[in-house]
Design a protein around this motif. Sequence first.
Motif, PDB file in Angstrom:
ATOM      1  N   SER A  86      -5.738  -0.333   4.493  1.00  0.00           N
ATOM      2  CA  SER A  86      -6.539   0.733   5.106  1.00  0.00           C
ATOM      3  C   SER A  86      -5.693   1.978   5.300  1.00  0.00           C
ATOM      4  N   LYS A 130      -5.882  10.672  -4.764  1.00  0.00           N
ATOM      5  CA  LYS A 130      -6.519   9.736  -3.817  1.00  0.00           C
ATOM      6  C   LYS A 130      -7.962   9.450  -4.233  1.00  0.00           C
ATOM      7  N   GLU A 131      -8.658  10.488  -4.637  1.00  0.00           N
ATOM      8  CA  GLU A 131     -10.042  10.302  -5.101  1.00  0.00           C
ATOM      9  C   GLU A 131     -10.089   9.359  -6.303  1.00  0.00           C
ATOM     10  N   SER A 139       0.852  -1.188   0.000  1.00  0.00           N
ATOM     11  CA  SER A 139       0.000   0.000   0.000  1.00  0.00           C
ATOM     12  C   SER A 139       0.889   1.239   0.000  1.00  0.00           C
ATOM     13  N   TYR A 164     -10.106   5.777  -5.288  1.00  0.00           N
ATOM     14  CA  TYR A 164     -11.407   5.270  -4.823  1.00  0.00           C
ATOM     15  C   TYR A 164     -12.383   5.110  -5.985  1.00  0.00           C
ATOM     16  N   ILE A 177     -11.815  -3.614   0.217  1.00  0.00           N
ATOM     17  CA  ILE A 177     -10.478  -3.018   0.339  1.00  0.00           C
ATOM     18  C   ILE A 177      -9.775  -3.751   1.479  1.00  0.00           C
ATOM     19  N   HIS A 195      -4.079   0.951  -2.805  1.00  0.00           N
ATOM     20  CA  HIS A 195      -4.795  -0.001  -1.951  1.00  0.00           C
ATOM     21  C   HIS A 195      -4.726  -1.387  -2.568  1.00  0.00           C
ATOM     22  N   TYR A 225      -1.061   6.868  -4.602  1.00  0.00           N
ATOM     23  CA  TYR A 225      -1.790   6.193  -3.518  1.00  0.00           C
ATOM     24  C   TYR A 225      -2.086   4.770  -3.982  1.00  0.00           C
ATOM     25  N   ILE A 264      -7.015  -4.709  -2.971  1.00  0.00           N
ATOM     26  CA  ILE A 264      -8.440  -5.047  -2.896  1.00  0.00           C
ATOM     27  C   ILE A 264      -8.664  -6.506  -3.298  1.00  0.00           C
ATOM     28  N   ILE A 292     -11.466   1.851  -7.490  1.00  0.00           N
ATOM     29  CA  ILE A 292     -11.953   0.735  -6.655  1.00  0.00           C
ATOM     30  C   ILE A 292     -13.449   0.530  -6.872  1.00  0.00           C
ATOM     31  N   LYS A 293     -14.181   1.635  -6.957  1.00  0.00           N
ATOM     32  CA  LYS A 293     -15.632   1.554  -7.171  1.00  0.00           C
ATOM     33  C   LYS A 293     -15.958   0.861  -8.500  1.00  0.00           C
TER      34      LYS A 293
END
Length: 263
Positions: A247, A127-128, A106, A131, A244, A233, A231, A235, A134-135
């Motif tokens: 964290s 960062k947005e 990470s 996400y 995810i 993550h 950034y 998943i 990921i969505k």
Amino acid sequence: MIYYKTDEEIELIRISSLLVGKTLAEVARHIRPGVTTEELDKVAETFIRDHGAVPGFKGYGGFPATLCISVNEVVVHGIPGKQALKDGDLVSVDCGVILNGFYGDSAYSFAVGEVTEEVRLLMDRTKESLYLGIKAAQPGKRTGDIGYEIQTYVESFGYSVVRDLVGHGLGRHLHEKPEVPNFGKRGAGTMLQPGLVICIEPMINLGRRQVVQERDGWTIRTADRRPSAHYEHAIAIREGKTEILSSFDEIEKVLESQKQTLN
Ligand code: MG
Ligand code: MG
């Protein structure tokens, strides 16, 4: 070949990835003007070993350190050393561990003191974009759907997506198949099926997308020397949902408490 993970294996990757988040939080406590990147590396290595794990990057392909620390125009794979952080620096910290035979991976970008508005926005939007990626990573979708979301979002601000480096599968190996580009076409690429564990890790440049490698054989920086944020993550694709595994909660608790101390 893609290794699809059992539920038990996914839990082990979660444990490794959560330790990475805690390690990055420990690093966050020490980020301030004047600290050297090798001091931060030492903090991370000690923390990881104190938790019964092994640094995942040290020795990987010959990489000499626990963290990749990438300052300002360095995109990724910066080698910790004597460089002292300065007020206004953007520092991206990437960390991996091995625990119970499985990797965690990470990354998070930090502001040192006060960064410019331009850099703050680059960080927030990178960062947005993670996400949003990921969505988009729902079972039945494809890796191209992830890249499409990230690329469309960041390019709307005039930023660019690094093409030379991509996300990846994660498990008993740090870099497994499939590749997970941060750019792409909807409906293209590898299908996301239950048991797939991947790292999504947008590397977003304020200026142009071209990067160059420094002579140390590792450091990747922007060709135009403008800043870059990163950034990441880990998943897992499950039946009917995506989780995810890593964290940022511990990191952001530290950042929040530092903000309160300043006010
Ligand atoms: Mg990483
Ligand atoms: Mg990675």
